[in-house]
Design a protein around this motif. Structure first.
Motif: not given
Length: 593
Positions: A140-148, A169-177, A193-203
């Motif tokens: 859950t701690v991640h993001g993009a870097i754009v280098v022009l 990204a991926s989503w897990y049930q419960g307390n992952l760590n 994981s129980v689902s994948f995500l696109i921009n934070g949402e499974p769809g």
């Protein structure tokens, strides 16, 4: 002036908080970000839970810069546990102090403390990314870097009309760590994981998610630059957009020869820059991703989610009763041929502005096996054996003091400099039966030391030990490398080098070792410091499929590692007879440790 440069001026005006003199790289602008790490309540798949995020965003903030710029990121940890951040694909010349992998270049940023990273963009151009590099916090701690492109330069393709960032990204049930720590302690299988995500949402196709599906509104007849990041913790992925073709033009912060395709396969850690022309009938189209599993067909316990987002042409009325078109060209989970066809088509761009300079005279050759293994375990392990992973039959063991500080302060007893160039035993790596001494391995903290400017060729050989052969996306910190060859079966050191591509290989920082096959790479060791090598499937990283390269200083200040910053997160080295402390205060005391 090109559209990329116009966009750059707009972006930089909004980002610059203050400007400080550059201490590391000379030219370029300086930008400042504050990252607040804290627990945020998120609801996905009908479940609400607290997870760590950055600035309450999931995915986290996008960092934007130009090639040649420096970014300072002040990380304030207001969470419940320690964490580190890594700037994936950023070379960080001479500056491993800000690279981030825990127990390799630093110790944890503990709760209620902060640490400022200095991120130097020198060779990167395109899309790279950042993520946590401790436990599985990067879920859950991640993001993009754009280098022009740098000032005065443009893209090696016509300027796009706009851009869109897609983070898978991926989503897990419960307390992952917590579950991860328990599974590791009990030598059990690690979380799935129980689902994948696109921009934070499974769809749309996942329970309790239809109303939150990510939507991207486009104009007809435009060309967009799609920046895709695979932030999935433990899986490769196929991606496609219904009814639309894709042109892949960049990968891992470098440009490649355009690939015209209807789908991509992208490994965790990889990024891709893709041109998309919106020339289809105005309507609704699914952008979809599903796992690519390279395990044996009998293994069915992987994430079967069909994750979706919606591409919506402007002017099209959208209601929740509308059904977008699903991509019929999205490969199925086990489509090994589709994955290899795409991966084998990747070539470096090789133009005067973006030349390919493959090292020809190799001074150091290494042959590294990547394996599943087992070790005998204690009474907490019900089977009597613990599953681990290894590189050349060594399963990495973290120590309480990070390798970089131990190396810099000459503190002995933390690591040994005897990672082997070749296995002690050669066998049928891709066979079906293995003797006990091949199945068994051991844990150790062995590093490889390289002289400055050595030219290195590594062949990674996949093995089928424990019937565990899969694709292994290998990632190198501090460098990009040329992928000069790959193949299936056991590497033949007489015939396989004849097929090496020394003309236009891609230059990347993450690339898969094929299932039951091999991967050959080259690079020049001209970035002094301590750099991690590891499989970017976090399951394999947690089990020990990593090692460290130490590149020694050159003869000048400009070819030597920079000194540490005034503050590094302190390490708990009490088992070495020293209380937790900032090791910068241990100058002159190394002999006592």
């Amino acid at each position: 002036m090109g559209g990329a440069l116009l966009l750059a001026k707009v972006v930089f005006t909004s980002l610059i908080v203050g400007v400080l003199p550059l201490t590391a790289q000379g030219e370029g602008r300086v930008h400042h970000y504050d990252f607040i790490l804290e627990e945020t309540n998120l609801t996905r798949l009908c479940e609400s839970k607290m997870v760590m995020t950055v600035n309450n965003n999931f995915p986290g903030p996008v960092i934007r810069a130009q090639r040649g710029d420096t970014v300072f990121v002040n990380v304030h940890n207001q969470g419940d546990y320690g964490v580190t951040l890594h700037w994936h694909g950023v070379k960080q010349p001479r500056n491993p102090w800000s690279d981030g992998p825990v127990y390799i270049t630093q110790c944890l940023i503990e709760p209620s403390t902060n640490f400022t990273y200095e991120v130097n963009f020198t060779e990167e151009e395109g899309t790279v990314w950042w993520h946590a590099h401790s436990d599985w916090t990067r879920a859950t701690v991640h993001g993009a870097i754009v280098v022009l492109p740098k000032e005065g330069s443009n893209y090696p393709f016509p300027d796009p009309d706009g851009e869109e960032i897609i983070v898978i990204a991926s989503w897990y049930q419960g307390n992952l760590n917590a579950e991860l720590a328990e599974d590791l302690a009990l030598a059990e299988d690690l979380p799935h994981s129980v689902s994948f995500l696109i921009n934070g949402e499974p769809g749309d196709l996942v329970p309790c998610s239809k109303n939150t599906t990510y939507r991207w509104v486009v104009e007809f007849g435009k060309t967009y630059l799609l920046r895709i990041v695979n932030a999935i913790v433990d899986a490769e992925a196929f991606f496609a957009i219904a009814g639309h073709n894709l042109t892949v033009v960049g990968m891992d912060g470098s440009y490649i020869k355009p690939i015209h395709t209807s789908y991509i396969v992208i490994s965790p850690g990889q990024t891709m820059d893709i041109l998309l022309t919106t020339n289809q009938t105005r309507g609704l189209y699914y952008m979809a991703t599903r796992e690519y599993s390279s395990e044996d067909a009998a293994v069915t316990g992987f994430d079967h989610t069909n994750c979706t987002a919606i591409l919506q042409y402007d002017g099209v009325h959208h209601s929740f009763l509308s059904t977008p078109l699903f991509p019929d060209n999205l490969p199925m989970y086990l489509d090994y041929r589709a994955a290899m066809n795409f991966t084998n088509s990747i070539r470096g761009l090789d133009t005067p502005d973006h030349p390919i300079t493959v090292p020809r005279d190799v001074s150091t050759k290494m042959f590294i096996t990547v394996s599943m293994n087992e070790i005998l375990c204690n009474d907490t392990c019900s089977s009597g054996h613990e599953i681990v992973t290894s590189l050349t039959n060594i399963s990495w063991l973290d120590r309480p003091l990070d390798i970089l500080e131990a190396y810099y302060w000459n503190i002995t007893g933390i690591f040994s400099e005897n990672f082997p160039d070749f296995p002690t035993t050669f066998y049928n790596f891709t066979g079906d039966f293995f003797p006990e001494n091949i199945r068994q391995t051991f844990k150790g903290t062995k590093v490889k030391v390289l002289d400055y400017n050595e030219t290195v060729e590594i062949v990674f050989q996949g093995t089928n030990v424990l019937s565990g052969s899969v694709n292994h996306p290998m990632h190198m910190h501090g460098y990009s490398f040329y992928v000069i060859g790959s193949g299936y079966g056991n590497f033949d050191n007489e015939t396989d080098p004849l097929s090496y591509n020394l003309d236009d290989p891609p230059k990347v920082n993450t690339f898969p070792v094929p299932k039951n096959g091999w991967l050959a790479i080259r690079f020049v060791a001209k970035n002094p410091g301590v750099w991690l090598w590891h499989c970017h499937l976090d399951r394999h990283l947690s089990w020990g499929m990593d090692t460290v390269f130490i590149v020694k200083d050159g003869d000048t200040e400009e070819t030597s590692m920079r000194p540490p910053p005034s503050y590094m997160p302190p390490c708990n080295v009490s088992e070495w007879g020293i209380p937790p402390n900032n090791l910068g205060g241990l100058v002159g005391k190394a002999g006592d440790i």
